[in-house]
Scaffold this motif. Structure first.
Motif, short mmCIF file in Angstrom:
data_model
loop_
_atom_site.label_atom_id
_atom_site.label_comp_id
_atom_site.label_asym_id
_atom_site.label_seq_id
_atom_site.Cartn_x
_atom_site.Cartn_y
_atom_site.Cartn_z
N LEU A 272 7.31 -0.65 -41.97
CA LEU A 272 6.98 0.70 -41.52
C LEU A 272 5.46 0.84 -41.41
O LEU A 272 4.73 0.32 -42.26
CB LEU A 272 7.51 1.76 -42.49
N PRO A 273 4.98 1.57 -40.41
CA PRO A 273 3.53 1.78 -40.31
C PRO A 273 3.00 2.72 -41.38
O PRO A 273 1.83 2.69 -41.73
CB PRO A 273 3.37 2.39 -38.91
N SER A 274 3.88 3.60 -41.91
CA SER A 274 3.46 4.57 -42.91
C SER A 274 4.66 4.99 -43.75
O SER A 274 5.79 5.00 -43.27
CB SER A 274 2.85 5.81 -42.24
N PHE A 275 4.39 5.33 -44.99
CA PHE A 275 5.43 5.85 -45.87
C PHE A 275 5.23 7.33 -46.17
O PHE A 275 5.81 7.87 -47.11
CB PHE A 275 5.45 5.06 -47.19
N SER A 276 4.40 7.99 -45.36
CA SER A 276 4.14 9.42 -45.52
C SER A 276 4.88 10.20 -44.44
O SER A 276 4.58 10.05 -43.25
CB SER A 276 2.63 9.70 -45.42
N PRO A 277 5.86 11.02 -44.81
CA PRO A 277 6.65 11.74 -43.80
C PRO A 277 5.87 12.89 -43.18
O PRO A 277 5.10 13.58 -43.86
CB PRO A 277 7.84 12.26 -44.60
N ARG A 278 6.06 13.10 -41.89
CA ARG A 278 5.49 14.28 -41.23
C ARG A 278 6.37 15.50 -41.46
O ARG A 278 5.89 16.62 -41.53
CB ARG A 278 5.36 14.03 -39.72
N ILE A 279 7.70 15.27 -41.53
CA ILE A 279 8.65 16.35 -41.76
C ILE A 279 8.86 16.49 -43.27
O ILE A 279 9.11 15.50 -43.96
CB ILE A 279 10.00 16.05 -41.08
N ALA A 280 8.75 17.71 -43.79
CA ALA A 280 8.96 17.94 -45.21
C ALA A 280 10.44 17.85 -45.56
O ALA A 280 11.31 18.00 -44.70
CB ALA A 280 8.42 19.32 -45.60
N ALA A 281 10.73 17.64 -46.85
CA ALA A 281 12.11 17.58 -47.30
C ALA A 281 12.85 18.86 -46.97
O ALA A 281 14.03 18.85 -46.60
CB ALA A 281 12.16 17.30 -48.80
N SER A 282 12.17 20.00 -47.10
CA SER A 282 12.81 21.29 -46.79
C SER A 282 13.19 21.37 -45.32
O SER A 282 14.23 21.94 -44.96
CB SER A 282 11.87 22.43 -47.16
N GLY A 283 12.35 20.80 -44.45
CA GLY A 283 12.67 20.79 -43.03
C GLY A 283 13.88 19.94 -42.73
O GLY A 283 14.72 20.30 -41.90
#
Length: 755
Positions: free
Chosen positions: A142-153
C-alpha cells in the motif's frame, strides 16, 4: 451424569453425497436463464476408488491444535520461503494432513498489522516440494496506511448499504476496523463494518460492508447470516443421542460433543429452553407436538456430524471436536432457517402458520455446511464465490441425505422438497436442471456474478448432479431426472460418493475466499488428480461435467495441445514461450517437434521455446507433440519478429484527475511508422468506462485508442491498430491516459509499440 441412548427404529446408510444450503432458503427473482441442450443418457457410471494416500487423516482436537501451533511457530520462515514482503505476516487458520504425509496449511495474512481480507492462501507441502494456492496473486503493498475516510464515515456508508438491503433496526455494534482489501484486483486500504439488524423475512442480519478508505467506494456487501429416539415430522422414527439428568432426559447428544437442541418458544434471541422429556420418547410426527421439530433438528445435527466424520474424518463443523447448538421454534410464522458463525449455531423457523417447520434433513445439512465452508475456504458470500458457497451447502445436503438413506426421506437431488415452502409440493431448487425453479441458471455466463447467490449456485449444483449421475433421463430412488448439457454432449457420472469426495477435497485444500467458477474447475481437477490420478476416467469426467455447464473445455483422449496465439517479438530481445501440452495416457512421455521457428530460437525437450531472434520477418510455426503411444497433436501459428518498444514501469492514474503519460523513445531508425502500427495496452482499472486512452506521436499528433468505452468492465488488455504513417519513427512516443470519473482507480501496467 449417566448417558442414555434410545433407538426405537434402527436405521442404516446407503452410499451417497450431495445437497443444497438454504442460506436464507428464499431469495428475490433473478435475471433470465441460461439455456442448456438436451443430452443423451451417458454410459454406465465410472467406478473408481480414491487413492488412500490423498485422503485426509482424521485428527484429534489435540493433534490438530499441535499442528496449528507448529505451523504458527514456523510462520515467519514460511512467509519468507513463499516470497511474502517484510510487512506481511501469516496467521494459521487450519491444517489438514493427508495420509501420505502431505500437509495443507491455510493462512490468513496481515500487512503492517492490519488484517488482509481476500489475502488468504494455502501452502501445500510434501517431501521436498512446496506449492501455494492464493486468493489474490497481486503484490501486497500500500502507498499509505492513513485513511482519508474516517471510521464514522465508513459506518455511515455501511448503514446506507443496510438500508438498501431493507435491514430494519440496523446498528453498528462495534466500531469499523481498518483492513487491507484484497478481495479483487489491486489491494487497497479499507474499513470493514458489520451492521446488525433484521432482514425483511425476519432473519437476523449481520451485514459485512467493506469501504475503500481513500475513495469511500463500497467494495463488498455480504450477508454473514446464511439462511439455510423420537419421531420427527420429516425424518420419521429415528434414534437420538440424549443425556439423562436425574429422572429427566435432555436433547444433549453425548456422542457428538454434547450438541444441544433448544426450544426458542417463538422468541428471536437467546438460546431458549433445552428440550427435556420424562420418558426419552420424543415427538409424535405432528407439528402440534413441540418435540417433533426438536427431533428433526437433533437428528439433522447428528446426521451431518456423522457424515463429515465417517466420509472424511472431519471432527465437527470446524474440525476441532466442538459441537454447534440448534434452536427450534424461532419467531412466529418465520419461513426460513439460518446458520450463524457468530453464535456457532443453527436456527429453524416454524413456517407458515407455525405448522410447516423448516427442519428437514437437507435444510439442516445445508445450513451447517455453511459452517464447514466458513471454517475452510471461507467463500465470500457475494458474486460467483457466493454462488459456490450456496452450492457447497446444497451439495453436502444431498450427500447427507444419500448417506442416511432414511425410509422417510431417501436421497435425492432436490432441495427443500419436504418443507413445501411454495405450498404446491415443489422443491426450492433442482440440481439436475436448476432453471426448473424459474430463477436459477443451468450454466455459467459472464453475468452470473450479478445474480442472487441462491440462483448463481445453479450451475455448480448442475455440475455436481452431472458428475454424480450423468446426463439424460434416469430415475434415482424413485425420482425422475432428465439433465441437459450446455454443449449437448453426454456426461458419464462417477457416483455421488466420489463426486462429493472431490468437492470436499477441493473446498478444504484448494479453494480460497475468492474462488470463482473457473477457479472451482481448477480446484476440483486438482482434487480429482490427487484422489484418482491425473487424466484418469474420473478426472476426465470432472472436466466433462464443467464443460457441460459452460466452464472450460472437455479433455480429448490422447495428446492435448493448448492453441498458441500469434506471436510478435522484438528483434534482439529475449523470448521465452512455454508450450502447454499433456496426454491422457498417464506416464507416457511427450516429444516436441517445432518447425518454422524464427532464427535464433530453439525448443527444449520440455517444450520451452527460447532464445534471441536475430532477423526481422514473419514465419509460420508448426508445433507437433507426440506421446509414447504415438498419439499426437499439432498447432500452427504465425510469429512476427519486428521492432518492438515497451514500457513496463507502473504509472498510477489519478482518480478523476489529470492525464498521465508513459513514454517510449525510438532512436536509430529511418523513415516513418507503419499504416498498421500496433499498440498493445495493459491497464489495470476497476471501471474502464472512466478512461480515455491516446497514443501521442513524436510530432504531437494524438490518436484516440479508447474513449470511455467498455462500461463497468475491469481493465484494458488489448491491441489497437492505428495509421501512424505520418509520424517519424525516431522520437518519443507516449501513451496518455486520463480518468474522467470518480471512485474507481487503476494504473498503467505495460504498453508496447510495434510501429
Amino acid at each position: 451424569m449417566p448417558q442414555h441412548h434410545r433407538a426405537l427404529t434402527r436405521r442404516r446408510r446407503a452410499t451417497g453425497l450431495a445437497l443444497t444450503a438454504i442460506g436464507s432458503l428464499l431469495a428475490l427473482a433473478a435475471p433470465g436463464l441460461a439455456t442448456a441442450a438436451p443430452a443423451k443418457p451417458a454410459p454406465a457410471k465410472i467406478t473408481a476408488t480414491p487413492r488412500t494416500g490423498a485422503t485426509q487423516t482424521a485428527l484429534t482436537p489435540t493433534r490438530r491444535a499441535a499442528l496449528i501451533r507448529s505451523a504458527q511457530s514456523a510462520a515467519t520462515g514460511t512467509a519468507r520461503r513463499i516470497g511474502l514482503g517484510a510487512q506481511e505476516k501469516l496467521v494459521v487458520k487450519d491444517v489438514v494432513k493427508d495420509t501420505d504425509g502431505t500437509t495443507h496449511t491455510r493462512y490468513e495474512r496481515t500487512l503492517a498489522g492490519l488484517p488482509v481480507l481476500g489475502g488468504d492462501l494455502v501452502v501445500h507441502e510434501d517431501a521436498g516440494r512446496t506449492t501455494v494456492t492464493r486468493a489474490n496473486a497481486a503484490r501486497l503493498t500500500l502507498p499509505s496506511f492513513s485513511p482519508r475516510i474516517a471510521a464514522s464515515g465508513a459506518a455511515a456508508k455501511a448503514l446506507a448499504a443496510s438500508k438498501q438491503d431493507k435491514v430494519t433496526g440496523a446498528a453498528v455494534e462495534n466500531a469499523s476496523r481498518l483492513v487491507v482489501w484484497a478481495g479483487s484486483g489491486k489491494p487497497v486500504l479499507a474499513w470493514e463494518t458489520v451492521v446488525e439488524g433484521v432482514q425483511p423475512d425476519g432473519t437476523p442480519s449481520e451485514l459485512q460492508v467493506v469501504t475503500d478508505a481513500d475513495t469511500g467506494k463500497q467494495l463488498l456487501s455480504a450477508e454473514k447470516v446464511h439462511t439455510g429416539e423420537g419421531t420427527g415430522q420429516y425424518v420419521g422414527t429415528v434414534p437420538l443421542g440424549t443425556t439423562q439428568s436425574g429422572s429427566t432426559y435432555q436433547l444433549t447428544d453425548p456422542d457428538r460433543a454434547g450438541h444441544k437442541t433448544y426450544d426458542l418458544n417463538q422468541g428471536t434471541s437467546g438460546t431458549g429452553t433445552l428440550f427435556t422429556d420424562d420418558n426419552d420418547v420424543w415427538g409424535n410426527g405432528l407439528p402440534s407436538n413441540r418435540q417433533t421439530a426438536g427431533v428433526d433438528v437433533a437428528f439433522g445435527a447428528a446426521a451431518t456430524w456423522d457424515f463429515y466424520k465417517e466420509a472424511y474424518g472431519r471432527n465437527g463443523i470446524r474440525n476441532d471436536g466442538v459441537a454447534a447448538y440448534s434452536r427450534a421454534h424461532y419467531g412466529s410464522n418465520y419461513v426460513n432457517a439460518f446458520w450463524q458463525d457468530s453464535c456457532f449455531c443453527m436456527t429453524y423457523g416454524d413456517g407458515s402458520g407455525n405448522t410447516h417447520p423448516l427442519t428437514a434433513l437437507d435444510v439442516a445439512a445445508h445450513e451447517m455446511s455453511h459452517g464447514v465452508t466458513a471454517a475452510t475456504a471461507g467463500l465470500v458470500y457475494s458474486g460467483e464465490s457466493g454462488g459456490l458457497n450456496e452450492a457447497t451447502s446444497d451439495i453436502f445436503a444431498a450427500a447427507v441425505e444419500f448417506h442416511e438413506n432414511l425410509p422417510a426421506d431417501p436421497g435425492d437431488y432436490l432441495v427443500g422438497e419436504k418443507i413445501d415452502i411454495n405450498g404446491n409440493g415443489t422443491p426450492l431448487r433442482y440440481m439436475d436442471k436448476p432453471s426448473k425453479d424459474g430463477s436459477s441458471r443451468d450454466s455459467w455466463s459472464s453475468t452470473l456474478g450479478s445474480v442472487d447467490v441462491h440462483y448463481s449456485s445453479g450451475p455448480a449444483n448442475h455440475f455436481f448432479y452431472l458428475l454424480s449421475e450423468g446426463s439424460g433421463a434416469k430415475t434415482v430412488n424413485g425420482v425422475s431426472y432428465d439433465s441437459p448439457t450446455y454443449d449437448g454432449r453426454p456426461v458419464t457420472g462417477i457416483g455421488i460418493e466420489n463426486a462429493a469426495a472431490i468437492w470436499y477435497r477441493a473446498l478444504t485444500t484448494y479453494m480460497t475466499s475468492t474462488t470463482d467458477y473457473a477457479g472451482a474447475r481448477t480446484a476440483t481437477l486438482s482434487a480429482a488428480a490427487d484422489l484418482f490420478g491425473a487424466y484418469s476416467p474420473t478426472y476426465l469426467a470432472v472436466a466433462d461435467s464443467w464443460a457441460a455447464i459452460n466452464v472450460g473445455n472437455r479433455i480429448a483422449l490422447g495428446v492435448n495441445l493448448a492453441p498458441v496465439a500469434d506471436q510478435v517479438s522484438g528483434v534482439n530481445q529475449v523470448v521465452n514461450l512455454q508450450l502447454d501440452a499433456y496426454t491422457t495416457n498417464t506416464g507416457s512421455p511427450l516429444t516436441y517437434e517445432v518447425t518454422g521457428l524464427p532464427e535464433g530460437l530453439t525448443v527444449s525437450p520440455g517444450g520451452l521455446i527460447s532464445g534471441t531472434p536475430t532477423t526481422l520477418g514473419t514465419s509460420d510455426v508448426t508445433v507437433t507433440v507426440t506421446d509414447g503411444t504415438g498419439a499426437s497433436a499439432t498447432d500452427t501459428f504465425s510469429w512476427q519478429i519486428a521492432y518492438v518498444y515497451a514500457n513496463t514501469t507502473r504509472v498510477d492514474i489519478p482518480d478523476n484527475g489529470p492525464a498521465v503519460e508513459s513514454p517510449v523513445t525510438i532512436t536509430g531508425r529511418e523513415g516513418n511508422a507503419s499504416a498498421t502500427t500496433k499498440v498493445y495496452v495493459n491497464i489495470v482499472h476497476t471501471y474502464r468506462g472512466d478512461l480515455t486512452v491516446d497514443l501521442v506521436g513524436p510530432n504531437g499528433t494524438v490518436y484516440s485508442l479508447l474513449n470511455r468505452s467498455g462500461g463497468s468492465a475491469d481493465n484494458v488488455d488489448q491491441t489497437f491498430t492505428v495509421n501512424a504513417s505520418a509520424q517519424p519513427l525516431n522520437g518519443t512516443w507516449k501513451l496518455r491516459v486520463r480518468d474522467l470519473a470518480s471512485i474507481d482507480v487503476g494504473y498503467i501496467a505495460r504498453w508496447q509499440l510495434t510501429p
